[in-house]
Design an enzyme around this catalytic site. Sequence first.
Site, PDB file in Angstrom:
ATOM      1  N   TYR A   1      41.781  22.527 -74.858  1.00 48.37           N
ATOM      2  CA  TYR A   1      40.528  22.918 -74.123  1.00 48.37           C
ATOM      3  C   TYR A   1      39.143  22.603 -74.813  1.00 48.37           C
ATOM      4  CZ  TYR A   1      43.946  25.371 -71.643  1.00 48.37           C
ATOM      5  OH  TYR A   1      45.153  25.665 -70.866  1.00 48.37           O
TER       6      TYR A   1
ATOM      7  N   HIS B   1      56.236  20.843 -66.495  1.00 46.32           N
ATOM      8  CA  HIS B   1      56.069  21.454 -67.581  1.00 46.32           C
ATOM      9  C   HIS B   1      55.003  22.359 -67.446  1.00 46.32           C
ATOM     10  CE1 HIS B   1      58.217  18.031 -69.982  1.00 46.32           C
ATOM     11  NE2 HIS B   1      59.275  18.924 -69.445  1.00 46.32           N
TER      12      HIS B   1
ATOM     13  N   CYS C   1      49.197  35.602 -66.952  1.00 43.59           N
ATOM     14  CA  CYS C   1      49.202  36.771 -68.195  1.00 43.59           C
ATOM     15  C   CYS C   1      50.706  36.937 -68.414  1.00 43.59           C
ATOM     16  CB  CYS C   1      48.792  37.921 -67.148  1.00 43.59           C
ATOM     17  SG  CYS C   1      48.874  39.518 -68.284  1.00 43.59           S
TER      18      CYS C   1
ATOM     19  N   CYS D   1      51.474  40.863 -66.809  1.00 45.94           N
ATOM     20  CA  CYS D   1      51.894  40.992 -65.338  1.00 45.94           C
ATOM     21  C   CYS D   1      51.893  39.722 -64.450  1.00 45.94           C
ATOM     22  CB  CYS D   1      50.389  41.632 -64.862  1.00 45.94           C
ATOM     23  SG  CYS D   1      49.038  40.688 -64.689  1.00 45.94           S
TER      24      CYS D   1
ATOM     25  N   GLY E   1      55.415   5.629 -67.190  1.00 43.98           N
ATOM     26  CA  GLY E   1      55.073   5.983 -68.620  1.00 43.98           C
ATOM     27  C   GLY E   1      55.589   7.147 -69.283  1.00 43.98           C
ATOM     28  N   THR E   2      56.816   7.211 -69.081  1.00 42.69           N
ATOM     29  CA  THR E   2      57.608   8.058 -69.793  1.00 42.69           C
ATOM     30  C   THR E   2      58.914   7.668 -70.527  1.00 42.69           C
ATOM     31  OG1 THR E   2      59.047  10.202 -69.771  1.00 42.69           O
ATOM     32  CG2 THR E   2      59.114   8.511 -67.625  1.00 42.69           C
ATOM     33  N   SER E   3      58.825   7.934 -72.012  1.00 44.43           N
ATOM     34  CA  SER E   3      60.041   7.631 -72.819  1.00 44.43           C
ATOM     35  C   SER E   3      61.402   8.164 -72.571  1.00 44.43           C
ATOM     36  CB  SER E   3      59.959   8.001 -74.237  1.00 44.43           C
ATOM     37  OG  SER E   3      59.771   9.413 -74.485  1.00 44.43           O
TER      38      SER E   3
ATOM     39  N   ASN F   1      56.158   0.599 -67.730  1.00 42.09           N
ATOM     40  CA  ASN F   1      56.107   1.292 -69.176  1.00 42.09           C
ATOM     41  C   ASN F   1      55.861   0.251 -70.060  1.00 42.09           C
ATOM     42  OD1 ASN F   1      56.236   2.507 -71.706  1.00 42.09           O
ATOM     43  ND2 ASN F   1      57.946   3.792 -70.809  1.00 42.09           N
TER      44      ASN F   1
ATOM     45  N   GLU G   1      56.661  -0.356 -72.838  1.00 43.04           N
ATOM     46  CA  GLU G   1      57.931  -0.879 -73.531  1.00 43.04           C
ATOM     47  C   GLU G   1      58.973  -0.036 -72.823  1.00 43.04           C
ATOM     48  OE1 GLU G   1      57.705   2.147 -77.488  1.00 43.04           O
ATOM     49  OE2 GLU G   1      56.182   0.615 -77.353  1.00 43.04           O
TER      50      GLU G   1
END
Length: 251
Positions: free
Chosen positions: A73, A123, A131, A134, A192-194, A218, A220
């Site tokens: 944050y 995710h 909360c 609740c 862009g994910t391994s 990617n 790589e």
Amino acid sequence: MELQDNIREAARILSGAKNIVGFTGAGTSAESGIPPFRGEGGIWNQYDPNSLDIDYYYRHTKDSWKIIREVFYNFFSNNAIQPNPGHRVLAKWEQEGRLSCVITQNIDDLHTVAGNKTVYEFHGNMSRFVCTKCGRKVDAKRLKLTEEPPHCEHCGGLMKPDFIFFGEGIPEDAYYGSVKAAEKCDAFVIIGTSGQVSPANMIPGIAKRNGAKIIEINMEPSTYTNYITDVYLQGKSGEILPKIDALMEQA
Ligand code: NAD
């Protein structure tokens, strides 16, 4: 094949596709200035990942909140962080009716800010709080994020960012929505994910088994590249996606 040939091949496949799905990871947001968690410059080189364990959050709320606030944050919520050209191409494709959804492992909200409407947040999303008592969800901008962990204004329960902590399950709607989308698409773009984070890393295989062409962007090779990828584009997604889009415009 040269990169330029592969870009042409990706544009040909995507121009002819009836239902494209985008599958994104931390690399998609790297050019927006958000560092990855692992590897060089990764957040977990500086902070203990335990602070994002759900049991730790309940037992050591203040310690955990101090780190969460600082990492997510004070830094991530910086207004200077904006979608990059890669995010914008995915939003354009959805507006054009080519792309049905984005399945993202990112929690940064940048696909929605860029204009995508159907985003499966595998995710969760840091721009909301939930909360723990609740279940009410609140826009993070409506909360004062002080040194004290936020509490629910309705029931007083402890709130947490609405992203998945270690030890928590995948939100059901995102999980089942992603599986269905992967089953139905005819082109699936991995960006862009391994491919190391489970169970998200099982989604591309579902698309492949159902006959979709797999395009991967990617910097790589990933765990997918030599196994399920049909067209591999090595480089930055914020540069390659606009190049593919420009060729599709000409098609
Ligand atoms: P990862 O860190 O495991 O892998 C990132 C991948 O992106 C690497 O393979 C790297 O080569 C590639 N990459 C880096 N810059 C790139 C660029 N400009 N263009 C294209 N590719 C690039 O990421 P992951 O697979 O998403 O898994 C990490 C987990 O951490 C995810 O579950 C995600 O939720 C979380 N995370 C999210 C954010 C975010 O919301 N922006 C940031 C960091 C981590």
